[in-house]
Write a protein that holds these residues in place. Sequence first.
Motif, PDB file in Angstrom:
ATOM      1  N   MET A   1      -2.639  -7.951  12.453  1.00 25.16           N
ATOM      2  CA  MET A   1      -1.895  -6.702  12.317  1.00 25.16           C
ATOM      3  C   MET A   1      -2.544  -5.630  13.186  1.00 25.16           C
ATOM      4  O   MET A   1      -3.755  -5.407  13.135  1.00 25.16           O
ATOM      5  N   GLU A   2      -1.742  -4.948  13.975  1.00 26.90           N
ATOM      6  CA  GLU A   2      -2.238  -3.965  14.926  1.00 26.90           C
ATOM      7  C   GLU A   2      -2.076  -2.562  14.364  1.00 26.90           C
ATOM      8  O   GLU A   2      -1.111  -2.251  13.677  1.00 26.90           O
ATOM      9  N   LYS A   3      -3.056  -1.691  14.654  1.00 31.27           N
ATOM     10  CA  LYS A   3      -3.042  -0.324  14.144  1.00 31.27           C
ATOM     11  C   LYS A   3      -2.654   0.638  15.260  1.00 31.27           C
ATOM     12  O   LYS A   3      -3.382   0.833  16.230  1.00 31.27           O
ATOM     13  N   TYR A  59      12.895  -5.686   7.955  1.00 31.06           N
ATOM     14  CA  TYR A  59      13.321  -6.986   8.459  1.00 31.06           C
ATOM     15  C   TYR A  59      12.111  -7.908   8.387  1.00 31.06           C
ATOM     16  O   TYR A  59      11.171  -7.783   9.170  1.00 31.06           O
ATOM     17  N   ARG A  60      12.146  -8.816   7.401  1.00 31.48           N
ATOM     18  CA  ARG A  60      10.936  -9.515   6.994  1.00 31.48           C
ATOM     19  C   ARG A  60      11.102 -11.035   7.073  1.00 31.48           C
ATOM     20  O   ARG A  60      12.212 -11.559   7.170  1.00 31.48           O
ATOM     21  N   LEU A  61       9.961 -11.725   6.982  1.00 31.86           N
ATOM     22  CA  LEU A  61       9.960 -13.179   7.065  1.00 31.86           C
ATOM     23  C   LEU A  61      10.625 -13.817   5.856  1.00 31.86           C
ATOM     24  O   LEU A  61      11.281 -14.860   5.971  1.00 31.86           O
ATOM     25  N   ARG A  62      10.428 -13.203   4.677  1.00 30.18           N
ATOM     26  CA  ARG A  62      11.008 -13.715   3.431  1.00 30.18           C
ATOM     27  C   ARG A  62      11.443 -12.529   2.587  1.00 30.18           C
ATOM     28  O   ARG A  62      10.836 -11.451   2.657  1.00 30.18           O
ATOM     29  N   PRO A  63      12.436 -12.692   1.723  1.00 31.00           N
ATOM     30  CA  PRO A  63      12.786 -11.603   0.803  1.00 31.00           C
ATOM     31  C   PRO A  63      11.624 -11.311  -0.144  1.00 31.00           C
ATOM     32  O   PRO A  63      10.912 -12.233  -0.568  1.00 31.00           O
ATOM     33  N   SER A  64      11.421 -10.061  -0.471  1.00 35.38           N
ATOM     34  CA  SER A  64      10.288  -9.716  -1.334  1.00 35.38           C
ATOM     35  C   SER A  64      10.498 -10.159  -2.776  1.00 35.38           C
ATOM     36  O   SER A  64       9.586 -10.069  -3.598  1.00 35.38           O
ATOM     37  N   VAL A  65      11.679 -10.659  -3.105  1.00 29.92           N
ATOM     38  CA  VAL A  65      11.928 -11.183  -4.451  1.00 29.92           C
ATOM     39  C   VAL A  65      11.205 -12.520  -4.674  1.00 29.92           C
ATOM     40  O   VAL A  65      11.137 -13.017  -5.805  1.00 29.92           O
ATOM     41  N   MET A  66      10.647 -13.101  -3.633  1.00 28.51           N
ATOM     42  CA  MET A  66       9.989 -14.403  -3.756  1.00 28.51           C
ATOM     43  C   MET A  66       8.597 -14.265  -4.352  1.00 28.51           C
ATOM     44  O   MET A  66       7.591 -14.187  -3.644  1.00 28.51           O
ATOM     45  N   LEU A 232       1.174 -15.201   6.604  1.00 32.23           N
ATOM     46  CA  LEU A 232       0.151 -15.961   5.886  1.00 32.23           C
ATOM     47  C   LEU A 232       0.775 -16.659   4.687  1.00 32.23           C
ATOM     48  O   LEU A 232       1.593 -16.074   3.971  1.00 32.23           O
ATOM     49  N   GLU A 233       0.387 -17.903   4.473  1.00 28.99           N
ATOM     50  CA  GLU A 233       0.841 -18.662   3.312  1.00 28.99           C
ATOM     51  C   GLU A 233      -0.365 -19.134   2.516  1.00 28.99           C
ATOM     52  O   GLU A 233      -1.463 -19.288   3.051  1.00 28.99           O
ATOM     53  N   GLY A 234      -0.164 -19.337   1.206  1.00 28.69           N
ATOM     54  CA  GLY A 234      -1.259 -19.750   0.341  1.00 28.69           C
ATOM     55  C   GLY A 234      -1.084 -19.172  -1.043  1.00 28.69           C
ATOM     56  O   GLY A 234       0.038 -18.899  -1.492  1.00 28.69           O
ATOM     57  N   ASP A 235      -2.199 -18.969  -1.728  1.00 26.15           N
ATOM     58  CA  ASP A 235      -2.186 -18.409  -3.082  1.00 26.15           C
ATOM     59  C   ASP A 235      -2.484 -16.919  -3.020  1.00 26.15           C
ATOM     60  O   ASP A 235      -3.624 -16.513  -2.748  1.00 26.15           O
ATOM     61  N   MET A 251       2.189 -15.316  -5.772  1.00 24.44           N
ATOM     62  CA  MET A 251       3.072 -15.445  -4.615  1.00 24.44           C
ATOM     63  C   MET A 251       2.548 -16.552  -3.715  1.00 24.44           C
ATOM     64  O   MET A 251       1.350 -16.873  -3.742  1.00 24.44           O
ATOM     65  N   GLY A 252       3.421 -17.115  -2.901  1.00 24.80           N
ATOM     66  CA  GLY A 252       3.021 -18.159  -1.969  1.00 24.80           C
ATOM     67  C   GLY A 252       2.804 -17.654  -0.557  1.00 24.80           C
ATOM     68  O   GLY A 252       2.602 -18.451   0.364  1.00 24.80           O
ATOM     69  N   HIS A 253       2.848 -16.322  -0.374  1.00 25.76           N
ATOM     70  CA  HIS A 253       2.702 -15.752   0.963  1.00 25.76           C
ATOM     71  C   HIS A 253       2.265 -14.298   0.834  1.00 25.76           C
ATOM     72  O   HIS A 253       2.347 -13.695  -0.240  1.00 25.76           O
ATOM     73  N   SER A 254       1.822 -13.722   1.941  1.00 26.26           N
ATOM     74  CA  SER A 254       1.495 -12.292   1.969  1.00 26.26           C
ATOM     75  C   SER A 254       2.778 -11.470   1.895  1.00 26.26           C
ATOM     76  O   SER A 254       3.744 -11.767   2.608  1.00 26.26           O
ATOM     77  N   PRO A 255       2.811 -10.414   1.057  1.00 26.96           N
ATOM     78  CA  PRO A 255       4.007  -9.563   1.003  1.00 26.96           C
ATOM     79  C   PRO A 255       4.121  -8.599   2.183  1.00 26.96           C
ATOM     80  O   PRO A 255       5.128  -7.917   2.312  1.00 26.96           O
ATOM     81  N   LEU A 256       3.094  -8.556   3.033  1.00 29.51           N
ATOM     82  CA  LEU A 256       3.143  -7.652   4.194  1.00 29.51           C
ATOM     83  C   LEU A 256       3.708  -8.410   5.390  1.00 29.51           C
ATOM     84  O   LEU A 256       3.056  -8.578   6.427  1.00 29.51           O
ATOM     85  N   ASP A 257       4.953  -8.876   5.265  1.00 25.97           N
ATOM     86  CA  ASP A 257       5.552  -9.731   6.290  1.00 25.97           C
ATOM     87  C   ASP A 257       6.766  -9.085   6.947  1.00 25.97           C
ATOM     88  O   ASP A 257       7.715  -9.763   7.343  1.00 25.97           O
ATOM     89  N   VAL A 258       6.723  -7.752   7.074  1.00 24.22           N
ATOM     90  CA  VAL A 258       7.817  -7.011   7.706  1.00 24.22           C
ATOM     91  C   VAL A 258       7.577  -6.954   9.212  1.00 24.22           C
ATOM     92  O   VAL A 258       6.599  -6.358   9.677  1.00 24.22           O
ATOM     93  N   VAL A 259       8.466  -7.563   9.976  1.00 23.61           N
ATOM     94  CA  VAL A 259       8.300  -7.661  11.427  1.00 23.61           C
ATOM     95  C   VAL A 259       8.831  -6.411  12.128  1.00 23.61           C
ATOM     96  O   VAL A 259       8.292  -5.976  13.147  1.00 23.61           O
TER      97      VAL A 259
END
Length: 428
Positions: A1-3, A59-66, A232-235, A251-259
Amino acid sequence: MEKLYQSGFGNHFSSESRPGTLPLDQNSPQKAPHGLYPEQLSGSAFTAPRAHNLYAWLYRLRPSVMHKAFTPMKDLTAKTFFKPHSINPNQMRWNPHPELNVKQNFVQGIRCVVGTGNSHEQRGIQVHLYSFTEGMGKTYFMNADGDFLFVAQTGKLEIKTELGILEVEPGEIAVVPRGMKFQVNPLSGGCSGYIGENFGAPFQLPELGPIGANGLAHRRHFLAPVAAFEDLEGDFELIGKFAGELWHAKMGHSPLDVVAWHGNYVPYKYDLRKFNTINTVSFDHPDPSIFTVLTSPSETPGTANVDFVIFPPRWMVAEHTFRPPYFHRNCMSEYMGLIYGVYDAKTSGGFIPGGGSLHNFYAAHGPDSDTFVKASDVELKPHKIDQTMAFMFESRMPYMVTDFAMSKGFIQDDYQDCWQNFKKNFKA
């Protein structure tokens, strides 16, 4: 992630971390670019007036409901966000956070000191201290109750949000809006500071009135992040705060997945040292409202749910005037903190960086006796109050205190002593 950062306050921003991932013509096309999932995050009611309508399209990799079902965290709730429940009319003052340099992460290191109103009714504020040395790892946080206004006091923070990254150092503040997921990590050893958790209307810049177009905090000095995401995927764990209670979900992924994203409901930071102070150049002492950085308005015009006010370096030039803050009894309630330096109304000690004080509604307060004597007799020449930064969360409602706030060694038992040496000077 870039700042990186974008400049402005209340702007409609657009940002994409990969070219072509932000839809140009529609918010929710039948198929978003690159297979991303559109999602709107609302910071206001859908029908709020346009000038106050807050939203962000993500606009994200997965819906945040996951995520899995939330389960309560009763022990951590009781330790951190314990609800203020006791009124105390006394002037109170505290030492810095008693758990400095304890090995814990951001959420574990939050302690509520005072609060007023409640999240159920979306009004009021709670003031917390934070102190932590560890990063959050695979844990993320989301506050459904209110905005978090961070006031960094020691150590540099990294605040990773769904919309990008903020780095915040002492002398700066940051705001993460209600409902946004984020993570806070230390960038330089242990970190400590203050949080104003605003349950009311979102913070906005105060009106300038006769001041005109320039002065106080300028919108161009507020910085919002650019898009950055974690694939990122995992626990992973998401901790949510709902009506004063902490819950967590796997969750199975990081919730910070907004592209990519666009909108005006964004996290932001501001350097308090860029505040353009307005002060008297003739006589008398201006009310502290002239130092307002941000305000959360109430339904009563001119009376804030909470004002965030600072007392920065400034020149003092008023003639025939008692220059420090005057003796005062206020219908508003004031929690103060000190980021660094010495506060000009408390020069005889006790109010130290990292500490705090509370003057509830109509609790008399003002300069200590040493400051009063010196300021009454000093030859008045222009001088600069320098190397200092104090702040205040001022609310229209009285603050309640927590059991933590009254703990021995944290609260100062002798605060009232600083006013006991005033002499009666009047002679008929």
